[in-house]
Scaffold this active site. Structure first.
Site, PDB file in Angstrom:
ATOM      1  N   ASP A 127       0.866  -1.162   0.036  1.00 40.27           N
ATOM      2  CA  ASP A 127      -0.110   0.247   0.070  1.00 40.27           C
ATOM      3  C   ASP A 127       0.958   1.323   0.037  1.00 40.27           C
ATOM      4  O   ASP A 127       0.170   2.439  -0.225  1.00 40.27           O
ATOM      5  CB  ASP A 127      -0.859   0.093   1.149  1.00 40.27           C
ATOM      6  CG  ASP A 127      -1.907  -0.980   1.306  1.00 40.27           C
ATOM      7  OD1 ASP A 127      -2.083  -1.835   0.192  1.00 40.27           O
ATOM      8  OD2 ASP A 127      -2.539  -1.463   2.325  1.00 40.27           O
ATOM      9  N   GLY A 185       1.062   5.180 -18.701  1.00 38.38           N
ATOM     10  CA  GLY A 185       0.556   6.096 -19.872  1.00 38.38           C
ATOM     11  C   GLY A 185      -0.892   6.084 -19.787  1.00 38.38           C
ATOM     12  O   GLY A 185      -1.789   6.161 -20.783  1.00 38.38           O
ATOM     13  N   GLU A 187      -5.075   6.983 -19.132  1.00 37.42           N
ATOM     14  CA  GLU A 187      -5.997   8.192 -19.240  1.00 37.42           C
ATOM     15  C   GLU A 187      -6.320   9.071 -18.106  1.00 37.42           C
ATOM     16  O   GLU A 187      -6.351  10.128 -17.981  1.00 37.42           O
ATOM     17  CB  GLU A 187      -6.892   8.246 -20.576  1.00 37.42           C
ATOM     18  CG  GLU A 187      -6.611   8.023 -21.748  1.00 37.42           C
ATOM     19  CD  GLU A 187      -5.882   6.762 -22.371  1.00 37.42           C
ATOM     20  OE1 GLU A 187      -6.016   5.918 -21.726  1.00 37.42           O
ATOM     21  OE2 GLU A 187      -4.809   7.364 -22.908  1.00 37.42           O
ATOM     22  N   GLN A 251      -1.516  -8.743  -7.943  1.00 39.94           N
ATOM     23  CA  GLN A 251      -0.483  -7.663  -7.540  1.00 39.94           C
ATOM     24  C   GLN A 251       0.622  -7.853  -6.515  1.00 39.94           C
ATOM     25  O   GLN A 251       1.670  -7.396  -6.457  1.00 39.94           O
ATOM     26  CB  GLN A 251      -1.303  -6.325  -7.188  1.00 39.94           C
ATOM     27  CG  GLN A 251      -2.234  -6.007  -8.230  1.00 39.94           C
ATOM     28  CD  GLN A 251      -3.083  -5.067  -7.543  1.00 39.94           C
ATOM     29  OE1 GLN A 251      -3.038  -3.695  -7.439  1.00 39.94           O
ATOM     30  NE2 GLN A 251      -4.460  -5.430  -7.206  1.00 39.94           N
ATOM     31  N   ARG A 252       0.055  -8.732  -5.384  1.00 36.87           N
ATOM     32  CA  ARG A 252       0.886  -8.940  -4.248  1.00 36.87           C
ATOM     33  C   ARG A 252       2.174  -9.916  -4.633  1.00 36.87           C
ATOM     34  O   ARG A 252       2.953 -10.279  -3.602  1.00 36.87           O
ATOM     35  CB  ARG A 252       0.016  -9.247  -2.955  1.00 36.87           C
ATOM     36  CG  ARG A 252      -0.125  -8.237  -2.108  1.00 36.87           C
ATOM     37  CD  ARG A 252      -0.946  -8.350  -1.045  1.00 36.87           C
ATOM     38  NE  ARG A 252      -1.335  -9.605  -0.262  1.00 36.87           N
ATOM     39  CZ  ARG A 252      -2.329  -9.729   0.489  1.00 36.87           C
ATOM     40  NH1 ARG A 252      -2.858  -8.707   0.559  1.00 36.87           N
ATOM     41  NH2 ARG A 252      -2.436 -10.899   0.974  1.00 36.87           N
TER      42      ARG A 252
END
Ligand code: ADP
Ligand code: F6P
Length: 319
Positions: A127, A185, A187, A251-252
């Site tokens: 985090d 990149g 938006e 992700q972890r």
């Protein structure tokens, strides 16, 4: 100090194994024995531990997660649980403890310190919401995982002329979302630290699509809203095809990046040096590429604002 303990607590992250390895090897060089408690504070209270010699920590540098395992333990939040832990440590002849984890785990370390037990904390949480460290362990690996996924999704988004909402972790922190948006990149980045107007975003999306830029990536921090709700609102407002990807626990995990392996090795070494030199009740952290120690009280009183520069950068880049 002749014998110390180490544990990993709360949400796991890549780099924990590399950090345990470094702490064990540093301690052994100083003739200090190390034991590793299983499943964080749960194993500490039960006395569930492994003896960690040099062999026990070989071959783990590249592995994500934590071989000691992690857990969330409501019992340790109670004074009785904390007193049991101190009793267990003293029965096992352990004179100091290293705790790897997020702000909750570091609060647990502070509780042990307040009971008079020597502890050192290591910030380990994707985090990146812990004050007095520029980066916590695992953040860089998580960001690289996210960027890989966003790049893949961009390919399919452009093939189908779709808008994608990609939800990333971070609890109440928008660090992963804003840095991932800058580095991929994207938006738009929707983060808890910055107010946004969804109808304004929809208007900008419509304009982009009308100009022929017919796909878009919106990185959403989980602390803002559910990805599906944001995607539904966009679809209802402008009618374009919208899809959602929740990156979740992907992700972890995974092999730690070089940055995390190095940070882990530096923090592990420093934590043992702090304990052995009697400089405990501290957290070892990274500040301007130097490993520094900060009292746990200050860490847990402090407010992390790593977002400011990232948010300004995102604004300048039109995200
Ligand atoms: P993280 O360390 O990743 O922030 P948690 O907030 O779940 O994860 O905390 C991990 C564990 O640390 C909890 O399950 C609990 O055992 C302990 N802990 C959390 N907060 C406190 C607290 N205020 N006092 C004592 N122990 C705590
Ligand atoms: O604190 C780390 C973290 O991965 C947060 O980003 C996320 O909200 C939470 O842990 C998920 O917790 P669990 O693994 O218990 O589902």
């Amino acid at each position: 100090m002749k014998k110390i303990g180490i544990l990993t607590s709360g949400g796991d992250c890549s780099g924990m194994n590399a950090c345990i390895r470094s702490a064990v090897r540093t301690a052994l060089r100083l003739n200090v024995e190390v034991v590793g408690f299983k499943k964080g504070y749960l194993g500490l209270m039960k006395g569930d531990y492994l003896r960690l010699d040099s062999k026990a920590v070989s071959g783990i540098m590249h592995r994500g997660g934590t071989f000691l395992q992690s857990a969330r333990s409501p019992e340790f939040r109670t004074t009785e649980g904390q007193q049991n832990a101190v009793k267990m440590l003293s029965e096992l002849g352990i004179e100091g403890l290293i705790v790897l984890g997020g702000d909750g785990s570091l609060s647990g370390a502070l509780a042990l310190k307040k009971l008079g037990f020597p502890v050192v904390g290591i910030p380990a949480s994707i985090d990146n919401d812990i004050p007095f460290t520029d980066m916590s362990l695992g953040v860089d690996t998580a960001l690289n995982n996210i960027i890989y996924a966003v790049d893949c999704i961009k390919d399919t988004a452009s093939s189908h002329a779709r808008a994608f909402v990609i939800e990333v972790m971070g609890r109440n922190s928008g660090y992963l979302a804003s840095v991932a948006a800058i580095a991929s990149g994207a938006e738009f980045a929707l983060v808890p630290e910055r107010e946004f107007d969804l109808s304004e975003i929809c208007q900008q999306l419509r304009q982009r699509f009308e100009e022929g830029r017919d796909n878009a990536i919106i990185i959403l921090a989980e602390g803002v809203a559910k990805g599906q709700d944001i995607a539904d609102s966009i679809k209802d407002a402008i009618g374009f095809e919208t899809r959602v990807t929740v990156l979740g626990h992907y992700q972890r995990g995974g092999a730690p990046t070089v940055f995390d392996r190095l940070l882990a090795s530096r923090l592990g070494k420093k934590s043992v040096e702090l304990l052995v030199s009697g400089n405990h009740g501290m957290m070892a952290g990274l500040s301007c590429n130097t490993i520094l120690a900060t009292p746990l009280e200050d860490v847990l009183k402090g407010e992390k604002r790593p977002q400011d520069e990232m948010l300004r950068l995102a604004e300048v880049l039109g995200i």
